[in-house]
Design a protein around this motif. Sequence first.
Motif, PDB file in Angstrom:
ATOM      1  N   PRO A 117       3.057  -3.680  -2.030  1.00 14.13           N
ATOM      2  CA  PRO A 117       2.867  -4.140  -0.776  1.00 14.13           C
ATOM      3  C   PRO A 117       2.268  -5.307  -0.933  1.00 14.13           C
ATOM      4  N   PHE A 118       2.065  -6.037   0.588  1.00 15.63           N
ATOM      5  CA  PHE A 118       1.624  -7.116   0.707  1.00 15.63           C
ATOM      6  C   PHE A 118       0.019  -6.859   1.170  1.00 15.63           C
ATOM      7  N   ASP A 119      -0.838  -6.958   0.080  1.00 15.14           N
ATOM      8  CA  ASP A 119      -2.417  -6.458   0.525  1.00 15.14           C
ATOM      9  C   ASP A 119      -3.305  -7.499  -0.029  1.00 15.14           C
ATOM     10  N   ASN A 180       3.288  -5.706   8.466  1.00 15.68           N
ATOM     11  CA  ASN A 180       3.661  -4.909   7.477  1.00 15.68           C
ATOM     12  C   ASN A 180       4.564  -3.821   7.876  1.00 15.68           C
ATOM     13  N   LEU A 186      -0.614  -8.761   9.089  1.00 14.90           N
ATOM     14  CA  LEU A 186      -0.891  -9.496   7.801  1.00 14.90           C
ATOM     15  C   LEU A 186      -1.423 -11.017   8.378  1.00 14.90           C
ATOM     16  N   ARG A 254      10.556  -3.573  -0.140  1.00  6.77           N
ATOM     17  CA  ARG A 254       9.308  -3.613   0.850  1.00  6.77           C
ATOM     18  C   ARG A 254       9.792  -4.479   2.227  1.00  6.77           C
ATOM     19  N   TRP A 256       8.642  -6.331   5.750  1.00  5.05           N
ATOM     20  CA  TRP A 256       7.909  -6.892   6.494  1.00  5.05           C
ATOM     21  C   TRP A 256       8.377  -7.593   7.807  1.00  5.05           C
TER      22      TRP A 256
END
Length: 336
Positions: A117-119, A180, A186, A254, A256
């Motif tokens: 994930p984009f975190d 997300n 984000l 994933r 987005w």
Amino acid sequence: VTQVQVKALRKLLKLELGRVLEDIRFLADSAEFHAYMDRPSSANEQKLVDSWRQLAKQRKLYDKIRFIDARGMETVRINFKKDTAYPVPKAELQLKAHRYYIEETMALDRGEIFVSPFDLNKEHGVVERPYKPMIRVAMPVFNRNETKQGMLVMNYMAARLLREIHSYAKSTDGSLMLLNADGYYLRGIKAEREWGFMFPGKGDHYSLRFDYPQAWSSISVSSMGQFENTAGIFTFQHISFPHEERNLGSSTQRTWILVNFESAEALGTKLASMKRTAWLLAGAMLPVLLIISLIISRSRLQKNFVQEALRSSEERNRLILEAVADGIYGIDAQGN
């Protein structure tokens, strides 16, 4: 903002992420990495570190490049900071067995790639400050006997993607956001409402899903679109990554979502501004139109005057000819 503009930004982001996949495959297939896996000597480790440092300095995309063994322990790691790539001392290497990406990557087969994930990056279990947005890309590593030895992991500095969005947003109307798959910001309208999912109990409601539930019900189920409701105009496009890639595990994909939002208030202000501009233009053009009208009127009057003069002259000549009873002769100076 049109769907074409949002789609163009989506393509730009996917090209950027595509480079990351190319790089991890390149490192996994490199002679230095194979030599280290076959014989993890100090000399082979140094050659591996040198090759990673070279790539990190060239790309300037990766916060960390690591080999993590099957126990979840970092065994080789380089960090990139302030244009410098350097190896981390053995005493500072960390056990990452508890992180979600370890288990998921170890479940993959040869050639498959895990995308996180984009975190936000964590160090020793705590979110690092200032925030460091990350996307981790990992591949399981096998020896000659097809035994899984661990994984190659690259931490992509995803703030670069957010800067691309910020730069693109300057040329668009409205607010350009990145969400997300659960609708958390984000990149949002307000920085303090970003990354809510990283702080359970505090940022649970920091999402478009919470702020605009009616809009989210459409955005979450369609891959792209544009619609208007009482809140304003929403234009959106999903980014699925990796997309149409071969040899990727099904668990790696994933999603987005790029969303541009023009609020009803902003649209009303824009419409009022357009009306004011139209009135100003009309006011500026009025004197010009009046002058043109006067010129045209004057020209018509002059034309009418000339025509009337011609008609009067013809009438006088006709009356003179009718008033003469005898013939009219023309005589020159010699009497002829």
